[in-house]
Design a protein around this motif. Structure first.
Motif, PDB file in Angstrom:
ATOM      1  N   GLY A   1     -17.449  -7.418 154.709  1.00  0.00           N
ATOM      2  CA  GLY A   1     -17.343  -8.442 153.674  1.00  0.00           C
ATOM      3  C   GLY A   1     -18.631  -9.247 153.679  1.00  0.00           C
ATOM      4  O   GLY A   1     -19.316  -9.326 154.705  1.00  0.00           O
ATOM      5  N   PRO A   2     -19.005  -9.848 152.554  1.00  0.00           N
ATOM      6  CA  PRO A   2     -20.296 -10.538 152.470  1.00  0.00           C
ATOM      7  C   PRO A   2     -20.458 -11.704 153.435  1.00  0.00           C
ATOM      8  O   PRO A   2     -21.515 -11.862 154.053  1.00  0.00           O
TER       9      PRO A   2
ATOM     10  N   ARG B   1     -16.365  -5.765 140.477  1.00  0.00           N
ATOM     11  CA  ARG B   1     -16.731  -6.746 141.488  1.00  0.00           C
ATOM     12  C   ARG B   1     -15.501  -7.525 141.962  1.00  0.00           C
ATOM     13  O   ARG B   1     -14.460  -7.508 141.317  1.00  0.00           O
TER      14      ARG B   1
ATOM     15  N   SER C   1     -15.443  -3.385 152.293  1.00  0.00           N
ATOM     16  CA  SER C   1     -14.572  -4.570 152.266  1.00  0.00           C
ATOM     17  C   SER C   1     -13.239  -4.316 151.569  1.00  0.00           C
ATOM     18  O   SER C   1     -12.199  -4.783 152.008  1.00  0.00           O
TER      19      SER C   1
ATOM     20  N   CYS D   1     -23.590 -15.900 151.630  1.00  0.00           N
ATOM     21  CA  CYS D   1     -23.666 -14.557 151.072  1.00  0.00           C
ATOM     22  C   CYS D   1     -25.136 -14.184 150.927  1.00  0.00           C
ATOM     23  O   CYS D   1     -25.964 -15.020 150.542  1.00  0.00           O
TER      24      CYS D   1
ATOM     25  N   ARG E   1     -19.811  -2.790 141.133  1.00  0.00           N
ATOM     26  CA  ARG E   1     -19.711  -2.717 142.597  1.00  0.00           C
ATOM     27  C   ARG E   1     -19.813  -1.256 143.014  1.00  0.00           C
ATOM     28  O   ARG E   1     -19.236  -0.378 142.369  1.00  0.00           O
TER      29      ARG E   1
ATOM     30  N   ARG F   1     -22.511  -6.497 150.246  1.00  0.00           N
ATOM     31  CA  ARG F   1     -21.115  -6.841 150.524  1.00  0.00           C
ATOM     32  C   ARG F   1     -20.634  -6.400 151.899  1.00  0.00           C
ATOM     33  O   ARG F   1     -19.774  -7.061 152.492  1.00  0.00           O
TER      34      ARG F   1
ATOM     35  N   GLU G   1     -21.911  -1.134 151.000  1.00  0.00           N
ATOM     36  CA  GLU G   1     -21.282  -1.700 149.791  1.00  0.00           C
ATOM     37  C   GLU G   1     -22.202  -2.745 149.173  1.00  0.00           C
ATOM     38  O   GLU G   1     -22.737  -3.613 149.873  1.00  0.00           O
ATOM     39  N   THR G   2     -22.399  -2.638 147.852  1.00  0.00           N
ATOM     40  CA  THR G   2     -23.269  -3.568 147.136  1.00  0.00           C
ATOM     41  C   THR G   2     -22.626  -3.989 145.810  1.00  0.00           C
ATOM     42  O   THR G   2     -21.721  -3.316 145.303  1.00  0.00           O
ATOM     43  N   GLU G   3     -23.118  -5.084 145.257  1.00  0.00           N
ATOM     44  CA  GLU G   3     -22.686  -5.540 143.928  1.00  0.00           C
ATOM     45  C   GLU G   3     -23.900  -6.021 143.144  1.00  0.00           C
ATOM     46  O   GLU G   3     -24.817  -6.608 143.725  1.00  0.00           O
TER      47      GLU G   3
END
Length: 216
Positions: A134-135, A179, A205, A88, A195, A103, A44-46
């Motif tokens: 989660g980050p 996001r 997450s 983060c 996101r 993330r 997972e990325t943002e």
């Protein structure tokens, strides 16, 4: 795990959105002071784009000593402290002030060590899916702080790098959503589809079921 190669400059010299997609399925590796190596597959990325992005620490070209890594060469780590208690982990892209927030990750190696780091912050037995989903959880599990993992070149660092073991994520498996936790940036930017996560991966997450339905 299959044999993997370490990513180099040519791999990480990418625009922010492209990098956010590219990093899905790649492996984040962290070498601790005792020599142990922790690994997790990024799921997972943002994107934080800088410029007009009101949710970005570099909004409107803002530059401070704290956000300096956002303007450093692509592939530089940017670790920041938030809510007075969490870290983060981000990676700079080729656009000035633009970074990809990591993330969530699927733990692959050193799970017992990750669980020990996490248990300091949370009582009770954690499920494997709760270690890095989660980050801030990711940073705790892999012992990444501003003091030990900020401003690092992921292509040169001996304690932090990214690997490719061939675990490619197809576009049809990537869920595109909004996001998380940026309502203060205003409706326009909070609603941007920036996101990205791997469909059906239990280590993400937060799932966006509407976006998942649209993907199918």
């Amino acid at each position: 795990m299959a044999e993997s190669r370490r990513l180099g400059k040519a791999d990480l010299t990418l625009p922010c959105k492209e990098m956010a997609h590219y990093l899905l399925g790649k492996i984040l590796a962290r070498k601790l002071d005792n020599g142990a190596v922790l690994k997790g597959r990024i799921v997972e990325t943002e994107c934080y784009l800088g410029g007009e992005d009101k949710a970005s620490h570099s909004y409107n070209g803002r530059q401070t000593p704290g956000n300096e890594p956002m303007y450093m060469p692509s592939g530089t780590t940017y670790v920041y402290f938030t809510y007075g208690m969490y870290f983060c982990f981000n990676i700079s892209s080729i656009e000035p002030g633009a970074v990809v927030l990591i993330r969530a990750a699927e733990p692959l190696q050193g799970l017992e060590t990750m669980a020990k780091f996490r248990s300091v912050k949370k009582k009770g037995v954690l499920k494997e899916t709760e270690l890095c989903n989660g980050p801030s959880k990711l940073c705790i599990a892999m012992n990444m702080t501003k003091q030990n993992c900020n401003k690092m070149d992921l292509c040169e660092s001996e304690v932090l790098w990214i690997e490719d073991d061939g675990g490619k994520v197809e576009e049809k498996e990537i869920v595109i959503s909004t996001r998380i936790g940026i309502a203060s940036a205003g409706e326009e930017w909070a609603g941007k589809p920036l996101r990205f996560y791997v469909l059906s991966n239990p280590h993400v997450s937060k799932r966006d079921k509407k976006a998942e339905r649209e993907l199918s």
